[in-house]
Design a protein around this motif. Structure first.
Motif, PDB file in Angstrom:
ATOM      1  N   LEU A   1     -11.980   9.592   0.115  1.00 49.45           N
ATOM      2  CA  LEU A   1     -11.182   8.384   0.300  1.00 49.45           C
ATOM      3  C   LEU A   1     -10.794   8.198   1.761  1.00 49.45           C
ATOM      4  N   THR A   2     -10.916   6.982   2.248  1.00 51.16           N
ATOM      5  CA  THR A   2     -10.398   6.644   3.575  1.00 51.16           C
ATOM      6  C   THR A   2      -8.894   6.393   3.453  1.00 51.16           C
TER       7      THR A   2
ATOM      8  N   CYS B   1       0.804  -1.214   0.000  1.00 52.76           N
ATOM      9  CA  CYS B   1       0.000   0.000   0.000  1.00 52.76           C
ATOM     10  C   CYS B   1       0.845   1.275   0.000  1.00 52.76           C
ATOM     11  N   ASP B   2       2.158   1.116   0.037  1.00 50.26           N
ATOM     12  CA  ASP B   2       3.078   2.256  -0.096  1.00 50.26           C
ATOM     13  C   ASP B   2       4.420   1.741  -0.598  1.00 50.26           C
ATOM     14  N   PRO B   3       4.453   1.123  -1.781  1.00 49.27           N
ATOM     15  CA  PRO B   3       5.677   0.468  -2.245  1.00 49.27           C
ATOM     16  C   PRO B   3       6.803   1.421  -2.609  1.00 49.27           C
ATOM     17  N   LEU B   4       6.469   2.698  -2.918  1.00 51.77           N
ATOM     18  CA  LEU B   4       7.496   3.634  -3.384  1.00 51.77           C
ATOM     19  C   LEU B   4       7.656   4.852  -2.479  1.00 51.77           C
ATOM     20  N   GLY B   5       6.834   4.972  -1.439  1.00 55.67           N
ATOM     21  CA  GLY B   5       6.885   6.173  -0.607  1.00 55.67           C
ATOM     22  C   GLY B   5       6.440   7.405  -1.371  1.00 55.67           C
ATOM     23  N   THR B   6       5.530   7.207  -2.308  1.00 57.28           N
ATOM     24  CA  THR B   6       5.092   8.291  -3.183  1.00 57.28           C
ATOM     25  C   THR B   6       4.213   9.288  -2.423  1.00 57.28           C
ATOM     26  N   PRO B   7       4.483  10.593  -2.538  1.00 53.12           N
ATOM     27  CA  PRO B   7       3.619  11.576  -1.864  1.00 53.12           C
ATOM     28  C   PRO B   7       2.227  11.592  -2.490  1.00 53.12           C
TER      29      PRO B   7
ATOM     30  N   GLY C   1      -4.270   3.949   0.436  1.00 54.61           N
ATOM     31  CA  GLY C   1      -3.256   2.910   0.325  1.00 54.61           C
ATOM     32  C   GLY C   1      -3.507   2.029  -0.878  1.00 54.61           C
ATOM     33  N   GLU C   2      -4.764   1.696  -1.125  1.00 52.80           N
ATOM     34  CA  GLU C   2      -5.113   0.881  -2.284  1.00 52.80           C
ATOM     35  C   GLU C   2      -4.816   1.635  -3.592  1.00 52.80           C
TER      36      GLU C   2
ATOM     37  N   TYR D   1      -1.404   2.495  -8.454  1.00 54.37           N
ATOM     38  CA  TYR D   1      -0.509   3.344  -9.254  1.00 54.37           C
ATOM     39  C   TYR D   1       0.860   2.682  -9.427  1.00 54.37           C
ATOM     40  N   ALA D   2       1.419   2.161  -8.340  1.00 52.59           N
ATOM     41  CA  ALA D   2       2.727   1.501  -8.436  1.00 52.59           C
ATOM     42  C   ALA D   2       2.637   0.268  -9.322  1.00 52.59           C
TER      43      ALA D   2
END
Length: 369
Positions: free
Chosen positions: A85-86, A64-70, A91-92, A97-98
């Motif tokens: 969005l919750t 749910c956060d594979p790249l640490g993307t802002p 996270g989903e 996106y990743a």
């Protein structure tokens, strides 16, 4: 688990067949060759590596956060949908996106492998056949690595984007032997290097950073190969022949500019396609991202001798013309240095841990005495 069970959207066809044309060329000259290409071939042999061993696959990845993307990097950020969005939904969304982005990397690497094999078959010079054979192996390794990352660490894939598929199809269908060079080595590889580099330089997650750094070390050689071969060949072409190739570059650059929008991801979240496209066009982050994607392509196109007025105007309209003055050699040397520095830091830390373990065992033994 079979890959088809992990697709977020079902691919249109399980096996795509692209009819190709053009001659397979043999040469009976085995001693002659360009020193630059033969040196690159030697480097290609020396730099082969095993993705199972060089990459630390034990590193954990949060799907749910594979790249640490802002959050600002998603085109949905700031829209009326975002507020609904919750944290779980966000996270989903990051996962999708990743998955979409790395899936396009994976499909592109398979395309690169096929194009490299096509170059081995069609290029007339043996030194180029030699190097392309090493590149085919590189691309197979990259596809293996991206596939493993998606299967084991994210658990989701996306089908190939229509624009990327069109670009690969156009590259493979052309009967002229230089077109796989131009389509793959210069355009697709240049785009990939820029995308890989932006993620490599912004992620704080060690596993994707390793993957991207090591893949980029290979890709830098591939672009250098395309530059060498095409620069020599394009000096021999007529103005009309050069214009044909410039038109191909313009068409492909428009396809690539429109490729990296991730509209499919938003559609998967129930947002109508037209609205998803509007959000992608309005996103400041994606606008900057798409512009920077040409940082590797524009100077390379200029370097190989495709720099007619129509092509320059197309780049001016895209807002990327000034990138033609960038130093490709500097960018490529930085890619090499980053991968080597990462290796040095990783293996130094591992050696330090081994020394500490041995020292601890010795101290424990002395204490027991």
């Amino acid at each position: 688990m079979p890959t088809f069970d992990l697709y977020a959207m079902e691919p249109e066809e399980p096996l795509r067949q692209v009819p190709t044309s053009g001659a397979a060329r043999f040469t009976w000259e085995y001693d002659d060759g360009r020193d630059r290409l033969l040196a690159l071939y030697q480097k290609g042999k020396d730099k082969q590596w095993d993705g199972r061993k060089r990459i630390d696959w034990e590193l954990e990845v949060d799907p749910c956060d594979p790249l640490g993307t802002p959050d600002e990097a998603t085109s949905l950020y700031g829209t009326r949908h975002w507020a609904k969005l919750t944290e779980k939904d966000k996270g989903e969304l990051r996962k999708h996106y990743a998955s979409w982005q790395f899936s396009q990397f994976l499909h592109g690497e398979q395309g690169a492998m096929i194009c490299a094999a096509r170059i081995v078959e069609s290029v007339p010079d043996l030194d180029a056949k030699f190097y392309s054979a090493t590149q085919t192996m590189d691309e197979a390794r990259h596809a293996e690595i991206y596939g493993r990352f998606l299967h084991e660490k994210i658990g989701m894939l996306y089908p190939i984007n229509d624009n990327l598929q069109s670009l690969l199809d156009d590259t493979l269908r052309d009967s002229r032997w230089d077109m796989p060079y131009l389509g793959m080595q210069v355009l697709i590889e240049g785009l990939a290097l820029a995308a890989f580099g932006m993620i490599r330089d912004t992620t704080d997650k060690p596993l994707p950073q390793q993957i991207l750094s090591y893949v980029m070390q290979d890709e830098a050689r591939h672009v250098a190969f395309g530059r060498m071969a095409l620069r020599d060949y394009y000096k021999q072409l007529t103005d009309a022949e050069l214009r044909e190739r410039e038109e191909f570059v313009i068409e492909c650059c428009h396809l690539m500019r429109d490729r990296l929008r991730g509209v499919e991801v938003l559609e998967n979240f129930g947002i109508p396609k037209a609205e998803a496209e509007e959000y992608s066009e309005q996103s400041e982050f994606l606008t900057l991202f798409r512009r920077l994607l040409f940082s590797r392509i524009v100077p390379c196109v200029k370097d190989i001798g495709l720099w007619g007025k129509r092509l320059q105007q197309a780049y001016a309209d895209m807002g990327v013309l000034e990138m033609g003055d960038a130093s490709l050699d500097l960018l490529m040397s930085e890619d090499e240095e980053i991968a080597e520095k990462l290796d040095a830091e990783r293996f130094a830390a591992e050696e330090e841990a081994r020394v500490a373990e041995v020292t601890g065992a010795i101290d424990a033994g002395r204490a027991a005495d």
